[in-house]
Design a protein around this motif. Sequence first.
Motif, PDB file in Angstrom:
ATOM      1  N   HIS A  90       0.759  -1.285  -0.071  1.00  0.00           N
ATOM      2  CA  HIS A  90      -0.015   0.133  -0.001  1.00  0.00           C
ATOM      3  C   HIS A  90       0.850   1.170   0.213  1.00  0.00           C
ATOM      4  O   HIS A  90       1.764   1.391   0.941  1.00  0.00           O
ATOM      5  CB  HIS A  90      -1.051   0.029   1.216  1.00  0.00           C
ATOM      6  N   HIS A  91       0.683   1.961  -1.011  1.00  0.00           N
ATOM      7  CA  HIS A  91       1.610   3.301  -1.002  1.00  0.00           C
ATOM      8  C   HIS A  91       1.190   4.250  -2.291  1.00  0.00           C
ATOM      9  O   HIS A  91       0.817   3.555  -3.285  1.00  0.00           O
ATOM     10  CB  HIS A  91       3.395   2.917  -1.182  1.00  0.00           C
ATOM     11  N   GLN A  92       0.836   5.354  -2.004  1.00  0.00           N
ATOM     12  CA  GLN A  92       0.585   6.342  -3.086  1.00  0.00           C
ATOM     13  C   GLN A  92      -0.567   6.029  -3.876  1.00  0.00           C
ATOM     14  O   GLN A  92      -0.452   6.213  -5.152  1.00  0.00           O
ATOM     15  CB  GLN A  92       1.752   6.539  -4.083  1.00  0.00           C
ATOM     16  N   GLY A  93      -1.518   5.457  -3.158  1.00  0.00           N
ATOM     17  CA  GLY A  93      -2.939   5.137  -3.738  1.00  0.00           C
ATOM     18  C   GLY A  93      -2.827   3.930  -4.617  1.00  0.00           C
ATOM     19  O   GLY A  93      -3.633   3.757  -5.607  1.00  0.00           O
ATOM     20  N   GLU A 117      -6.197   4.244  -6.917  1.00  0.00           N
ATOM     21  CA  GLU A 117      -7.087   5.282  -6.631  1.00  0.00           C
ATOM     22  C   GLU A 117      -7.302   6.089  -7.591  1.00  0.00           C
ATOM     23  O   GLU A 117      -6.403   6.429  -8.326  1.00  0.00           O
ATOM     24  CB  GLU A 117      -6.614   6.032  -5.376  1.00  0.00           C
ATOM     25  N   GLY A 118      -8.293   6.644  -8.013  1.00  0.00           N
ATOM     26  CA  GLY A 118      -8.518   7.841  -8.845  1.00  0.00           C
ATOM     27  C   GLY A 118      -8.999   7.095 -10.339  1.00  0.00           C
ATOM     28  O   GLY A 118      -8.885   5.967 -10.307  1.00  0.00           O
ATOM     29  N   ASP A 119      -9.666   7.659 -11.006  1.00  0.00           N
ATOM     30  CA  ASP A 119     -10.351   7.198 -12.378  1.00  0.00           C
ATOM     31  C   ASP A 119      -9.404   7.852 -13.669  1.00  0.00           C
ATOM     32  O   ASP A 119      -8.740   8.942 -13.559  1.00  0.00           O
ATOM     33  CB  ASP A 119     -11.776   7.868 -12.387  1.00  0.00           C
ATOM     34  N   GLY A 120      -9.621   7.315 -14.605  1.00  0.00           N
ATOM     35  CA  GLY A 120      -9.410   7.572 -16.012  1.00  0.00           C
ATOM     36  C   GLY A 120      -7.792   7.329 -16.448  1.00  0.00           C
ATOM     37  O   GLY A 120      -7.457   8.081 -17.266  1.00  0.00           O
ATOM     38  N   HIS A 121      -7.622   6.584 -15.625  1.00  0.00           N
ATOM     39  CA  HIS A 121      -6.068   6.097 -16.010  1.00  0.00           C
ATOM     40  C   HIS A 121      -6.090   4.911 -16.950  1.00  0.00           C
ATOM     41  O   HIS A 121      -6.594   4.105 -16.765  1.00  0.00           O
ATOM     42  CB  HIS A 121      -5.128   5.952 -14.660  1.00  0.00           C
ATOM     43  N   THR A 122      -4.880   4.982 -18.027  1.00  0.00           N
ATOM     44  CA  THR A 122      -4.873   3.914 -18.806  1.00  0.00           C
ATOM     45  C   THR A 122      -4.134   2.679 -18.204  1.00  0.00           C
ATOM     46  O   THR A 122      -3.216   2.948 -17.148  1.00  0.00           O
ATOM     47  CB  THR A 122      -4.205   4.360 -20.129  1.00  0.00           C
ATOM     48  N   PRO A 123      -4.042   1.490 -18.628  1.00  0.00           N
ATOM     49  CA  PRO A 123      -3.406   0.321 -18.195  1.00  0.00           C
ATOM     50  C   PRO A 123      -1.752   0.736 -18.013  1.00  0.00           C
ATOM     51  O   PRO A 123      -1.040   0.596 -17.082  1.00  0.00           O
ATOM     52  CB  PRO A 123      -3.422  -0.645 -19.059  1.00  0.00           C
ATOM     53  N   ALA A 124      -1.272   1.797 -19.252  1.00  0.00           N
ATOM     54  CA  ALA A 124       0.186   1.918 -19.175  1.00  0.00           C
ATOM     55  C   ALA A 124       0.319   3.068 -17.965  1.00  0.00           C
ATOM     56  O   ALA A 124       1.378   2.918 -17.343  1.00  0.00           O
ATOM     57  CB  ALA A 124       0.425   2.490 -20.470  1.00  0.00           C
ATOM     58  N   GLN A 125      -0.583   3.813 -17.955  1.00  0.00           N
ATOM     59  CA  GLN A 125      -0.391   4.976 -16.777  1.00  0.00           C
ATOM     60  C   GLN A 125      -0.551   4.326 -15.327  1.00  0.00           C
ATOM     61  O   GLN A 125       0.133   4.729 -14.404  1.00  0.00           O
ATOM     62  CB  GLN A 125      -1.464   5.913 -16.748  1.00  0.00           C
ATOM     63  N   ASN A 126      -1.316   3.407 -15.282  1.00  0.00           N
ATOM     64  CA  ASN A 126      -1.261   2.585 -13.878  1.00  0.00           C
ATOM     65  C   ASN A 126      -0.117   1.875 -13.725  1.00  0.00           C
ATOM     66  O   ASN A 126       0.372   1.786 -12.494  1.00  0.00           O
ATOM     67  CB  ASN A 126      -2.558   1.609 -13.910  1.00  0.00           C
ATOM     68  N   THR A 127       0.352   1.255 -14.702  1.00  0.00           N
ATOM     69  CA  THR A 127       1.857   0.408 -14.653  1.00  0.00           C
ATOM     70  C   THR A 127       2.857   1.508 -14.182  1.00  0.00           C
ATOM     71  O   THR A 127       3.730   1.161 -13.392  1.00  0.00           O
ATOM     72  CB  THR A 127       2.253  -0.244 -15.680  1.00  0.00           C
ATOM     73  N   ALA A 128       2.882   2.641 -14.912  1.00  0.00           N
ATOM     74  CA  ALA A 128       4.032   3.738 -14.511  1.00  0.00           C
ATOM     75  C   ALA A 128       3.514   4.082 -13.083  1.00  0.00           C
ATOM     76  O   ALA A 128       4.548   4.209 -12.231  1.00  0.00           O
ATOM     77  CB  ALA A 128       3.744   4.939 -15.277  1.00  0.00           C
ATOM     78  N   ARG A 129       2.218   4.206 -12.720  1.00  0.00           N
ATOM     79  CA  ARG A 129       1.882   4.432 -11.222  1.00  0.00           C
ATOM     80  C   ARG A 129       2.512   3.399 -10.354  1.00  0.00           C
ATOM     81  O   ARG A 129       3.170   3.657  -9.036  1.00  0.00           O
ATOM     82  CB  ARG A 129       0.441   4.751 -10.917  1.00  0.00           C
ATOM     83  N   LEU A 130       2.544   2.086 -10.502  1.00  0.00           N
ATOM     84  CA  LEU A 130       2.872   1.249  -9.612  1.00  0.00           C
ATOM     85  C   LEU A 130       4.454   1.199  -9.595  1.00  0.00           C
ATOM     86  O   LEU A 130       5.014   1.075  -8.735  1.00  0.00           O
ATOM     87  CB  LEU A 130       2.568  -0.143 -10.269  1.00  0.00           C
ATOM     88  N   ILE A 131       5.251   1.323 -10.725  1.00  0.00           N
ATOM     89  CA  ILE A 131       6.389   1.563 -10.624  1.00  0.00           C
ATOM     90  C   ILE A 131       6.966   2.679  -9.674  1.00  0.00           C
ATOM     91  O   ILE A 131       7.957   2.729  -8.890  1.00  0.00           O
ATOM     92  CB  ILE A 131       7.257   1.714 -11.992  1.00  0.00           C
TER      93      ILE A 131
END
Length: 158
Positions: A90-93, A117-131
């Motif tokens: 759990h970190h940064q949403g 957390e949050g809406d409207g992100h693409t799978p690539a953006q979510n992977t970048a958020r995970l990184i």
Amino acid sequence: MKKEKHLPGILERERLIGDAVKSVAAELRLVDLDILARFIYLEQHANIADLVASSCEMFFKENTLIYGSRADIELKWGEIPNIVLDLEFHHQGVQVFFALALRPLVAAVDVHAISFEGDGHTPAQNTARLIAALDDARIGNDNRLAAAGIAVEAQRHQ
């Protein structure tokens, strides 16, 4: 568990999580197997949580990688023990729920669920958020005993 091919980026995300937790897996392998097996068999989840927390403290910020209150052990005569611990990141949403399988020389991750957390992100953006979340949560250096990589459970089931 066979991963659905239509889930965007799940195999890449499992690899990222596996690489992030390889040092923790190496630390957990330093725990006496008899003690860990006893904790699992007797369902002493608080003790297991303490072991996981102490294995994480050199590599992750406090409470970013925690024990998920489920563990299993397979012990059979003449076979290599297999321990599976459910962990949560759990970190940064970003929330990741996954199993970490520990064997003597290899570890594997199997992601159960990832939420952002949050809406409207693409799978690539979510992977970048995970990184970004994994990078920000990590502290210190990798454990030198950690393997060069960690197996992704899904790759063995394809």
